[in-house]
Design a protein around this motif. Structure first.
Motif, PDB file in Angstrom:
ATOM      1  N   GLN A  55       0.711  -0.912   0.215  1.00 57.12           N
ATOM      2  CA  GLN A  55      -0.144  -0.096   0.117  1.00 57.12           C
ATOM      3  C   GLN A  55       0.943   1.291  -0.005  1.00 57.12           C
ATOM      4  O   GLN A  55       1.871   1.262   0.941  1.00 57.12           O
ATOM      5  CB  GLN A  55      -1.023   0.027   1.293  1.00 57.12           C
ATOM      6  N   ASP A  56       0.518   2.283  -0.914  1.00 56.56           N
ATOM      7  CA  ASP A  56       1.135   3.543  -0.912  1.00 56.56           C
ATOM      8  C   ASP A  56       0.816   4.318  -0.246  1.00 56.56           C
ATOM      9  O   ASP A  56      -0.437   4.412   0.382  1.00 56.56           O
ATOM     10  CB  ASP A  56       1.466   3.935  -2.419  1.00 56.56           C
ATOM     11  N   THR A  57       1.556   5.381   0.365  1.00 58.78           N
ATOM     12  CA  THR A  57       0.967   6.540   1.138  1.00 58.78           C
ATOM     13  C   THR A  57       0.801   7.723   0.221  1.00 58.78           C
ATOM     14  O   THR A  57       1.917   8.270  -0.232  1.00 58.78           O
ATOM     15  CB  THR A  57       2.035   6.710   2.411  1.00 58.78           C
ATOM     16  N   TRP A  58      -0.311   7.990  -0.111  1.00 61.57           N
ATOM     17  CA  TRP A  58      -0.392   9.019  -1.139  1.00 61.57           C
ATOM     18  C   TRP A  58       0.048  10.562  -1.021  1.00 61.57           C
ATOM     19  O   TRP A  58       0.744  10.983  -1.701  1.00 61.57           O
ATOM     20  CB  TRP A  58      -1.879   9.056  -1.908  1.00 61.57           C
ATOM     21  N   THR A  59      -0.352  10.955   0.372  1.00 65.34           N
ATOM     22  CA  THR A  59       0.281  12.426   0.678  1.00 65.34           C
ATOM     23  C   THR A  59       0.695  12.156   2.018  1.00 65.34           C
ATOM     24  O   THR A  59       0.201  11.523   2.866  1.00 65.34           O
ATOM     25  CB  THR A  59      -1.095  13.292   0.651  1.00 65.34           C
ATOM     26  N   LYS A  60       1.668  13.126   2.165  1.00 65.75           N
ATOM     27  CA  LYS A  60       2.477  12.915   3.724  1.00 65.75           C
ATOM     28  C   LYS A  60       1.412  13.843   4.599  1.00 65.75           C
ATOM     29  O   LYS A  60       0.718  15.000   4.172  1.00 65.75           O
ATOM     30  CB  LYS A  60       3.855  13.962   3.257  1.00 65.75           C
ATOM     31  N   GLU A 102      -6.080  25.681  -3.602  1.00 62.31           N
ATOM     32  CA  GLU A 102      -7.086  25.746  -4.517  1.00 62.31           C
ATOM     33  C   GLU A 102      -6.766  25.459  -5.884  1.00 62.31           C
ATOM     34  O   GLU A 102      -7.184  24.924  -6.865  1.00 62.31           O
ATOM     35  CB  GLU A 102      -7.796  27.256  -4.451  1.00 62.31           C
ATOM     36  N   SER A 103      -5.675  26.078  -6.322  1.00 61.56           N
ATOM     37  CA  SER A 103      -4.929  25.874  -7.833  1.00 61.56           C
ATOM     38  C   SER A 103      -4.760  24.478  -8.080  1.00 61.56           C
ATOM     39  O   SER A 103      -5.095  23.769  -8.941  1.00 61.56           O
ATOM     40  CB  SER A 103      -3.822  26.875  -8.032  1.00 61.56           C
ATOM     41  N   ARG A 104      -4.170  23.894  -7.069  1.00 60.57           N
ATOM     42  CA  ARG A 104      -3.696  22.213  -7.008  1.00 60.57           C
ATOM     43  C   ARG A 104      -5.066  21.536  -7.109  1.00 60.57           C
ATOM     44  O   ARG A 104      -5.212  20.526  -7.532  1.00 60.57           O
ATOM     45  CB  ARG A 104      -3.109  21.946  -5.878  1.00 60.57           C
ATOM     46  N   ILE A 105      -6.059  21.953  -6.220  1.00 61.55           N
ATOM     47  CA  ILE A 105      -7.351  21.001  -6.290  1.00 61.55           C
ATOM     48  C   ILE A 105      -8.118  21.091  -7.558  1.00 61.55           C
ATOM     49  O   ILE A 105      -8.628  20.100  -8.069  1.00 61.55           O
ATOM     50  CB  ILE A 105      -8.258  21.643  -5.175  1.00 61.55           C
ATOM     51  N   SER A 106      -8.076  22.440  -7.989  1.00 66.93           N
ATOM     52  CA  SER A 106      -8.730  22.485  -9.477  1.00 66.93           C
ATOM     53  C   SER A 106      -7.969  21.534 -10.476  1.00 66.93           C
ATOM     54  O   SER A 106      -8.566  21.006 -11.356  1.00 66.93           O
ATOM     55  CB  SER A 106      -8.438  24.300  -9.825  1.00 66.93           C
ATOM     56  N   THR A 157       4.122  15.455  -5.980  1.00 66.67           N
ATOM     57  CA  THR A 157       3.267  15.628  -4.872  1.00 66.67           C
ATOM     58  C   THR A 157       1.907  15.710  -5.484  1.00 66.67           C
ATOM     59  O   THR A 157       0.721  14.998  -4.938  1.00 66.67           O
ATOM     60  CB  THR A 157       3.340  16.997  -4.267  1.00 66.67           C
ATOM     61  N   LEU A 158       1.605  16.263  -6.701  1.00 68.20           N
ATOM     62  CA  LEU A 158       0.169  16.110  -7.207  1.00 68.20           C
ATOM     63  C   LEU A 158      -0.362  14.851  -7.593  1.00 68.20           C
ATOM     64  O   LEU A 158      -1.285  14.484  -7.621  1.00 68.20           O
ATOM     65  CB  LEU A 158       0.380  17.282  -8.379  1.00 68.20           C
ATOM     66  N   THR A 159       0.771  14.282  -8.219  1.00 67.00           N
ATOM     67  CA  THR A 159       0.252  12.802  -8.538  1.00 67.00           C
ATOM     68  C   THR A 159      -0.041  11.979  -7.659  1.00 67.00           C
ATOM     69  O   THR A 159      -0.973  11.132  -7.562  1.00 67.00           O
ATOM     70  CB  THR A 159       1.412  11.972  -9.479  1.00 67.00           C
ATOM     71  N   LYS A 160       0.256  12.089  -6.272  1.00 75.21           N
ATOM     72  CA  LYS A 160      -0.098  11.502  -5.183  1.00 75.21           C
ATOM     73  C   LYS A 160      -1.358  11.808  -4.713  1.00 75.21           C
ATOM     74  O   LYS A 160      -2.214  10.989  -4.242  1.00 75.21           O
ATOM     75  CB  LYS A 160       1.036  11.633  -3.916  1.00 75.21           C
ATOM     76  N   LEU A 171       3.572   6.913 -14.236  1.00 77.65           N
ATOM     77  CA  LEU A 171       5.069   6.937 -14.253  1.00 77.65           C
ATOM     78  C   LEU A 171       5.592   8.267 -14.239  1.00 77.65           C
ATOM     79  O   LEU A 171       5.387   9.454 -14.944  1.00 77.65           O
ATOM     80  CB  LEU A 171       5.412   6.532 -15.757  1.00 77.65           C
ATOM     81  N   ASP A 172       6.210   8.599 -12.922  1.00 78.35           N
ATOM     82  CA  ASP A 172       6.471   9.962 -12.350  1.00 78.35           C
ATOM     83  C   ASP A 172       7.954  10.465 -12.766  1.00 78.35           C
ATOM     84  O   ASP A 172       8.976   9.605 -12.667  1.00 78.35           O
ATOM     85  CB  ASP A 172       6.392  10.133 -11.066  1.00 78.35           C
ATOM     86  N   ASP A 173       8.214  11.719 -13.544  1.00 83.40           N
ATOM     87  CA  ASP A 173       9.427  12.154 -13.942  1.00 83.40           C
ATOM     88  C   ASP A 173      10.031  11.397 -15.139  1.00 83.40           C
ATOM     89  O   ASP A 173      11.244  10.805 -14.504  1.00 83.40           O
ATOM     90  CB  ASP A 173      10.449  12.300 -12.527  1.00 83.40           C
TER      91      ASP A 173
END
Length: 354
Positions: free
Chosen positions: A48-53, A60-64, A93-96, A163-165
């Motif tokens: 199991q991954d931990t998606w956000t720290k 707001e800009s990231r949520i949108s 961070t956004l992909t998480k 596939l990140d980065d």
């Protein structure tokens, strides 16, 4: 009470299941040999991954932005999506965050892979297989692994592979991810790589934080420091020059937290010196400044090892590596307990400014 109670009290209860199992064994073997119906008798749970720290702040800009990605993932005709932007703008961070939403709202199984520079196909295949719960045969060729991975993902259906980065073209079909078999989300610094090489159907540019979000993030970290009016004036100037790069904001804010007015003025001088430089160069200069503020060479040595290992290393692993290397930070220490205490004390010093 023979053998002081260690002998089983009910021999029949122990004997009966064993006898029954022995009787059933030939029948089971015969059934397997008939048609090989049972490829496996159990399924391992993928890690199991931990998606956000902890402490993650969704602006707001990231949520949108995340919601736009979710809309595309929900579209049955869209399979390959790309996110591009500056190297420290917050794509990972956004992909998480997207992975968490995809799992919760779209019920997708997510395999998120950090693609390191010059990563080989076999390594990526193994990581994807591990995340989706497939055990690959080590003796198989790359194409054989690709077929197994493709068949497994096609059977499971609802899978999102991140596939990140990515730095260069990776043949998705050769990897085991032919077009249309599952959702694929890629992040890169270059839009051309995504659209021309990977053939993404949608590409999104992740912008820097707004001025308001920058100050909110910065002020949240330095907290009570900015109640001092002298520091507050300098802090506002420093935040204005942050350029909206989250890693730069967080790194410098942590380095300044608890500092006096002279420390803040020195940070402002650094910002002014960076004016006119590329945004990436500005970010690295801020990280370098916080690194220089680390207390001693032992902490700096630990920091460099963390940089070499990347973001996939846990503290227990880091302790093993540093102890195994025989670094000077463990000189004069004779027990593992003392070594662990020393290690965690240094980690505490390092995290104050990193």
């Amino acid at each position: 009470m023979c053998f002081y109670g260690f002998c089983p009290k009910n021999f029949i209860a122990c004997y009966s299941p064993s006898k029954r199992a022995t009787e059933l064994a030939p029948t089971i073997i015969e059934e397997i040999e008939k048609g090989n119906q049972f490829r496996s008798v159990s399924y391992s749970n993928p890690p199991q991954d931990t998606w956000t720290k902890p402490g993650y702040r969704a602006f707001e800009s990231r949520i949108s932005f995340a919601n736009q990605i979710m809309e595309e993932l929900a579209d049955s005709n869209i399979y390959v999506i790309g996110i591009y932007g500056l190297p420290v703008v917050g794509k990972s961070t956004l992909t998480k965050q997207v992975a968490r939403l995809a799992k919760e709202k779209l019920l997708l199984d997510v395999a998120s892979i950090e693609v390191k520079q010059n990563a080989d196909v076999e390594t990526i295949q193994k990581q994807i297989a591990e995340k989706v719960g497939l055990k690959l045969d080590e003796s198989m060729s790359i194409s054989g692994r690709a077929c197994s991975l493709s068949a497994y993902i096609k059977n499971k259906k609802n899978i999102l592979v991140i596939l990140d980065d990515v730095w260069e073209l990776i043949d998705l079909e050769n990897l085991g991810l032919p077009f249309g078999i599952c959702k694929v989300l890629l992040t890169s610094r270059k839009r051309d790589l995504l659209s021309s090489e990977f053939g993404t159907q949608k590409e999104f540019l992740l912008e820097v934080l707004t001025k308001e979000e920058t100050w909110s993030l910065f002020g949240n970290i330095v907290a009570d420091d900015v109640k001092d009016l002298d520091i507050q004036e300098v802090a506002i100037e420093v935040a204005k020059r942050r350029a909206g790069l989250p890693i730069w904001v967080v790194t410098l804010a942590k380095a300044l937290k608890g500092g006096n007015i002279h420390t803040w003025k020195e940070a402002l001088r650094l910002q002014k010196r960076c004016e006119g430089k590329e945004m990436q160069e500005k970010a690295y200069s801020g990280i370098e400044w916080s690194y220089d503020r680390l207390e001693d060479e032992e902490v700096k040595s630990l920091f460099r090892i963390c940089g070499m290992l990347g973001g996939d290393c846990f503290l227990d692993d880091l302790f093993k590596y540093t102890k195994g290397l025989g670094l000077s930070l463990f000189e004069g220490i004779n027990t593992m307990e003392e070594a662990r205490s020393r290690f965690h004390a240094l980690v505490g010093k390092m995290t104050l400014v990193s």
